[in-house]
Design an enzyme around this catalytic site. Structure first.
Site, PDB file in Angstrom:
ATOM      1  CG  HIS A 219       4.281 -12.672  -1.770  1.00  0.00           C
ATOM      2  ND1 HIS A 219       4.450 -12.032  -0.555  1.00  0.00           N
ATOM      3  CD2 HIS A 219       5.131 -12.078  -2.626  1.00  0.00           C
ATOM      4  CE1 HIS A 219       5.366 -11.081  -0.685  1.00  0.00           C
ATOM      5  NE2 HIS A 219       5.792 -11.090  -1.935  1.00  0.00           N
TER       6      HIS A 219
ATOM      7  CG  ASN B 169       7.143  -7.189   0.967  1.00  0.00           C
ATOM      8  OD1 ASN B 169       6.285  -8.035   0.712  1.00  0.00           O
ATOM      9  ND2 ASN B 169       8.228  -7.038   0.234  1.00  0.00           N
TER      10      ASN B 169
END
Length: 487
Positions: free
Chosen positions: A52, A125
């Site tokens: 990320h 997510n």
């Protein structure tokens, strides 16, 4: 006019020229501001997130629109119309800090709610499932998404080798290779808590819960060809679109829903409700509306407010808890530990991470302790203690015990699990055009991979359905024919 100063507040008379022994002479060590500027520049970068790393974010407001107090005592949801500030961060998973925004990838979807009972971090997510159900495999999986140690290139072979040996990944891979694997902007994707969490109500009853955040901008996506064209134009498509929308007061919005499962149902479902590779069928556990949030303010400084924003599922509030989800339990440790490494011991004292409610704890010293003690009394630097004014534990916030038990052992997470049924159900929801794109996206992702690995992977797709496996084979034949014609 604001006077330029050193970091210690000393006025600077000349910020254009170094101090030297004449125009042709050497520099002088006493030019402390030259040394300060060079030394600071050497330290302007911090370690990027291992996953990320590339992200985009903004601030906003969450508003309750429906009553769910029968399920949770969290004050965040205590009354209809209640508003709570939040900061959101969206991200790609595999790419490094300089990666292109519009690559096909899973997207992170994280929200930090600044509640009166502390920060609640919903770290999720844009997909309701993930590639694995046992956190033991997370480092191995992430290695396949990163660069080969010899070539320093991304390896499709490593990726498909791992997936073909890990059928629990099929559900997530199907989503990744579908239209939703390449959303145009952060505004055109849903968010999910993905894991199973707990709700605990005022009667100390536990419910299992899954969080859903549905985009109000509609779903929109790029094909692989369109994505490549977009990346050729700009590597910052998401940052431009999100920042520009908010700057032009086109505030994006998402509606929040939950799925609620009575605690006792966990032993009755034909699937493991704590399995991160599985969804709960909406027919059994329908979506219940909760509220909505909008993003309405860009950060004044990206590094301070977005790059240093630190989300962890360890940050929960009374009325919200964890579950036996094994991957969630590992993330409770690993996320906070990543922030301690990347940002420092006291990362949650940084303004973007600091709660907006009173904070009392017995953490002591360490790098960058700029806030002093937070115990409530100067003489209280240990606990328990006899000082009335010092912070004390409050047993009234204890969660009810879990009604799940088992022997401690290394359980084979692939034994007795159906890794094909839910991907089959998802595949069957797609129309003909969506299936064609799914097959071609998968075939393109397999290019350059050894045939034995591809055949192993296709064997799994055949077990999902002959149509799925056959569709990928046909797409591969089309790519092969096009390559031969080009020669």
């Amino acid at each position: 006019m604001k006077r330029l100063t050193t970091t210690a507040g000393n006025p600077i008379a000349d910020n254009q020229n170094s101090l030297s022994a004449g125009a042709r002479g050497p520099l002088l060590m006493q030019d402390y501001q030259l040394l300060e500027k060079l030394a600071h520049q050497n330290r302007e970068r911090i370690p990027e997130r291992v996953v990320h790393a590339k992200g985009w974010g903004a601030f906003g407001t969450f508003k309750v629109t429906h009553d769910i107090t029968q399920y949770t005592s969290a004050k965040l949801f205590s009354e209809i119309g209640k508003e709570t500030e939040l900061v959101a961060r969206f991200s790609t998973v595999a790419g490094e800090l300089g990666a292109a925004d519009n690559e096909r990838d899973v997207r992170g979807f994280s929200l930090k709610f600044y509640t009166e009972e502390g920060n609640w971090d919903m770290v999720g997510n844009n997909t309701p499932v993930f590639f694995l159900r046992d956190p033991y495999k997370f480092p191995d999986f992430i290695h396949t998404q990163k660069r080969h140690p010899k070539t320093n290139l991304r390896s499709a072979t490593a990726m498909w080798d791992y997936w073909s040996l890990s059928p629990e990944a099929l559900h997530q891979v199907t989503i990744l290779m579908s239209d939703r694997g390449c959303p145009k902007t952060p505004m055109h994707m849903n968010g999910y808590g993905s894991h199973t969490f707990s709700f605990i109500n005022a009667s100390n009853e536990r419910f299992w819960v899954k969080f859903h955040f549905k985009t109000q901008q509609g779903h929109d996506f790029y094909t692989n060809a369109e994505s490549a064209e977009k990346i050729g134009q700009t590597r910052e498509g998401y940052q431009e679109s999100l920042f520009g929308a908010i700057d032009n007061r086109h505030f994006p919005k998402w509606k929040m829903f939950v799925q609620i499962m009575p605690e006792e149902d966990a032993d009755k479902t034909p699937y493991n409700p704590f399995d991160l590779t599985k969804v709960w069928p909406h027919g059994d556990y329908p979506l219940i509306p909760v509220g909505e949030f909008e993003l309405n303010r860009n950060a004044e400084n990206y590094f301070a407010e977005i790059e240093q924003a630190a989300y962890s599922p360890s940050n929960i509030i009374p009325g919200i808890g964890h579950s036996p989800d094994k991957v969630l339990q590992a993330r409770v440790f690993s996320y906070a530990d990543a922030h301690r490494y990347r940002l420092g011991t006291h990362y949650e004292a940084l303004p973007v991470n600091a709660p907006k409610c009173p904070v009392h704890h017995y953490h002591k010293d360490g790098n960058m302790n700029f806030m002093g003690q937070k115990t409530g009394h100067v003489d209280a630097y240990y606990e328990p203690n006899s000082i009335d004014e010092a912070a004390k534990e409050d047993p009234s916030y204890a969660e009810p015990p879990l009604k799940i038990s088992g022997d401690a052992d290394r359980y084979n997470h692939r034994d007795g699990n159906d890794d094909y049924g839910q991907p089959r159900a998802l595949h069957d929801l797609f129309d003909a055009d969506q299936k064609a794109r799914l097959y071609m996206n998968t075939a393109e992702a397999m290019q350059g991979v050894p045939e034995e690995i591809i055949e192993r992977a296709l064997g799994h797709y055949d077990l999902i359905s002959k149509e799925y496996g056959g569709g990928i084979r046909a797409a591969r034949a089309t790519l092969s024919g096009a390559a031969q014609a080009a020669e």
